[in-house]
Write a protein that holds these residues in place. Structure first.
Motif, PDB file in Angstrom:
ATOM      1  N   UNK A  78       1.041  -1.264   0.002  1.00 26.52           N
ATOM      2  CA  UNK A  78      -0.050  -0.151   0.195  1.00 26.52           C
ATOM      3  C   UNK A  78       0.763   1.212   0.035  1.00 26.52           C
ATOM      4  N   UNK A  79       1.944   1.170   0.601  1.00 23.35           N
ATOM      5  CA  UNK A  79       2.864   2.375   0.762  1.00 23.35           C
ATOM      6  C   UNK A  79       3.492   2.415  -0.581  1.00 23.35           C
ATOM      7  N   UNK A  80       3.834   1.437  -1.466  1.00 29.14           N
ATOM      8  CA  UNK A  80       4.283   1.598  -2.602  1.00 29.14           C
ATOM      9  C   UNK A  80       3.060   2.026  -3.579  1.00 29.14           C
ATOM     10  N   UNK A  81       2.043   1.652  -3.635  1.00 28.45           N
ATOM     11  CA  UNK A  81       0.827   2.036  -4.389  1.00 28.45           C
ATOM     12  C   UNK A  81       0.324   3.489  -4.151  1.00 28.45           C
ATOM     13  N   UNK A  82       0.628   3.991  -2.807  1.00 25.78           N
ATOM     14  CA  UNK A  82       0.188   5.196  -2.351  1.00 25.78           C
ATOM     15  C   UNK A  82       0.801   6.285  -3.258  1.00 25.78           C
ATOM     16  N   UNK A  83       1.847   6.152  -3.900  1.00 27.58           N
ATOM     17  CA  UNK A  83       2.631   6.870  -4.971  1.00 27.58           C
ATOM     18  C   UNK A  83       1.628   7.591  -5.952  1.00 27.58           C
ATOM     19  N   UNK A  84       0.727   6.832  -6.385  1.00 30.38           N
ATOM     20  CA  UNK A  84      -0.118   7.153  -7.478  1.00 30.38           C
ATOM     21  C   UNK A  84      -1.740   7.368  -7.093  1.00 30.38           C
ATOM     22  N   UNK A  85      -1.763   6.971  -6.019  1.00 26.70           N
ATOM     23  CA  UNK A  85      -3.234   7.262  -5.547  1.00 26.70           C
ATOM     24  C   UNK A  85      -3.469   7.523  -3.916  1.00 26.70           C
ATOM     25  N   UNK A  86      -4.153   8.450  -3.374  1.00 24.72           N
ATOM     26  CA  UNK A  86      -4.115   8.819  -2.301  1.00 24.72           C
ATOM     27  C   UNK A  86      -5.082   7.932  -1.228  1.00 24.72           C
ATOM     28  N   UNK A  87      -5.876   7.123  -2.156  1.00 20.86           N
ATOM     29  CA  UNK A  87      -6.878   6.144  -1.658  1.00 20.86           C
ATOM     30  C   UNK A  87      -6.039   5.040  -0.809  1.00 20.86           C
ATOM     31  N   UNK A  88      -4.788   4.695  -1.492  1.00 20.79           N
ATOM     32  CA  UNK A  88      -3.953   3.693  -0.980  1.00 20.79           C
ATOM     33  C   UNK A  88      -3.224   4.078   0.460  1.00 20.79           C
ATOM     34  N   UNK A  89      -3.326   5.503   0.893  1.00 18.65           N
ATOM     35  CA  UNK A  89      -2.959   5.713   2.363  1.00 18.65           C
ATOM     36  C   UNK A  89      -3.880   4.964   3.075  1.00 18.65           C
ATOM     37  N   UNK A  90      -5.220   5.079   2.768  1.00 21.73           N
ATOM     38  CA  UNK A  90      -5.991   4.393   3.823  1.00 21.73           C
ATOM     39  C   UNK A  90      -5.695   2.969   3.798  1.00 21.73           C
ATOM     40  N   UNK A  91      -5.502   2.343   2.842  1.00 20.56           N
ATOM     41  CA  UNK A  91      -5.187   0.909   2.784  1.00 20.56           C
ATOM     42  C   UNK A  91      -3.883   0.740   3.739  1.00 20.56           C
ATOM     43  N   UNK A  92      -2.856   1.708   3.564  1.00 19.29           N
ATOM     44  CA  UNK A  92      -1.675   1.509   4.320  1.00 19.29           C
ATOM     45  C   UNK A  92      -1.936   1.668   5.924  1.00 19.29           C
ATOM     46  N   UNK A  93      -2.994   2.426   6.146  1.00 24.97           N
ATOM     47  CA  UNK A  93      -3.097   2.739   7.774  1.00 24.97           C
ATOM     48  C   UNK A  93      -3.918   1.304   7.960  1.00 24.97           C
ATOM     49  N   UNK A  94      -4.996   0.727   7.265  1.00 28.41           N
ATOM     50  CA  UNK A  94      -5.544  -0.466   7.678  1.00 28.41           C
ATOM     51  C   UNK A  94      -4.788  -1.634   7.822  1.00 28.41           C
ATOM     52  N   UNK A  95      -3.812  -1.764   6.718  1.00 25.07           N
ATOM     53  CA  UNK A  95      -2.869  -2.902   6.742  1.00 25.07           C
ATOM     54  C   UNK A  95      -1.826  -2.629   8.014  1.00 25.07           C
ATOM     55  N   UNK A  96      -1.386  -1.497   8.453  1.00 19.05           N
ATOM     56  CA  UNK A  96      -0.656  -1.167   9.356  1.00 19.05           C
ATOM     57  C   UNK A  96      -1.456  -1.623  10.901  1.00 19.05           C
ATOM     58  N   UNK A  97      -2.753  -1.412  11.088  1.00 20.72           N
ATOM     59  CA  UNK A  97      -3.485  -1.444  11.918  1.00 20.72           C
ATOM     60  C   UNK A  97      -3.945  -3.114  12.361  1.00 20.72           C
ATOM     61  N   UNK A  98      -3.802  -3.619  11.364  1.00 21.89           N
ATOM     62  CA  UNK A  98      -4.076  -5.020  11.647  1.00 21.89           C
ATOM     63  C   UNK A  98      -2.644  -5.813  11.792  1.00 21.89           C
ATOM     64  N   UNK A  99      -1.741  -5.461  11.318  1.00 23.68           N
ATOM     65  CA  UNK A  99      -0.413  -5.823  11.514  1.00 23.68           C
ATOM     66  C   UNK A  99      -0.271  -5.549  13.148  1.00 23.68           C
ATOM     67  N   UNK A 100      -0.483  -4.112  13.575  1.00 21.95           N
ATOM     68  CA  UNK A 100      -0.351  -3.991  14.992  1.00 21.95           C
ATOM     69  C   UNK A 100      -1.227  -4.693  16.004  1.00 21.95           C
ATOM     70  N   UNK A 101      -2.279  -4.999  15.434  1.00 21.36           N
ATOM     71  CA  UNK A 101      -3.364  -5.814  16.294  1.00 21.36           C
ATOM     72  C   UNK A 101      -2.630  -7.243  16.303  1.00 21.36           C
ATOM     73  N   UNK A 102      -2.324  -7.800  15.543  1.00 21.07           N
ATOM     74  CA  UNK A 102      -1.757  -9.029  15.516  1.00 21.07           C
ATOM     75  C   UNK A 102      -0.736  -9.188  16.412  1.00 21.07           C
TER      76      UNK A 102
END
Length: 181
Positions: A78-102
């Motif tokens: 998601x961090x790599x994809x955020x270069x082209x789309x701001x929507x991927x920043x939300x995916x970055x936060x979501x994936x980080x949150x899932x890793x954090x919870x794990x």
């Protein structure tokens, strides 16, 4: 996730249904929708697995390391994809949150969240604020507005209102899961 069993199972059902719909969205003719739908399907199914009540299935300790690795990799993507789309920043936060919870679940007594003291309170609070704001924002976007009479969506994968509803339900699920930490 601890708490009322029926609420946990409802969260499992909503997240699994959201993941399943995101798999359908991967059949869209629009490449960007297919790409984001894959990440959202991963999030939906991952949230469903993490929300299964501990009284039913207690995953082995290694499962949390696998979750952290999978969602850590998703965050990097998601961090790599955020270069082209701001929507991927939300995916970055979501994936980080899932890793954090794990990671927090791996450190929790019994290997499941819901115990006081899991996770860092400041990080959990900031993520909770982010997702609460996201739920309010995405819920407001579901309010019907007059359209310019464009062509109707051609298939299930190309229905933006359903994609927004899925994102809203995953945001609500994230708030529920963060509240248990």
């Amino acid at each position: 996730m601890h708490g009322p069993g029926s609420a946990a199972w409802l969260l499992v059902a909503v997240c699994a249904a959201t993941g399943a719909y995101c798999l359908l969205r991967m059949r869209s003719r629009v490449e960007e929708q297919r790409r984001t739908a894959g990440g959202e399907a991963l999030m939906g199914f991952g949230m469903a697995l993490m929300a299964i009540p501990a009284a039913v299935v207690t995953p082995p300790p290694a499962a949390w390391a696998v979750y952290a690795a999978v969602f850590g990799a998703a965050a990097l993507r998601a961090l790599w994809a955020a270069r082209s789309s701001a929507h991927h920043l939300h995916h970055l936060v979501g994936a980080f949150t899932m890793a954090y919870m794990a990671v927090a679940m791996a450190a929790a007594p019994g290997g499941h969240a819901g115990h006081k003291g899991t996770g860092a309170p400041l990080v959990t609070g900031l993520l909770l604020l982010y997702f609460a704001g996201y739920v309010l924002w995405s819920g407001a976007r579901l309010v019907p507005v007059a359209t310019a009479g464009g062509p109707p969506a051609s298939g299930w994968g190309d229905r933006p209102e359903l994609a927004r509803a899925c994102r809203l339900s995953m945001g609500i699920g994230m708030v529920a899961m963060l509240l248990t930490m």
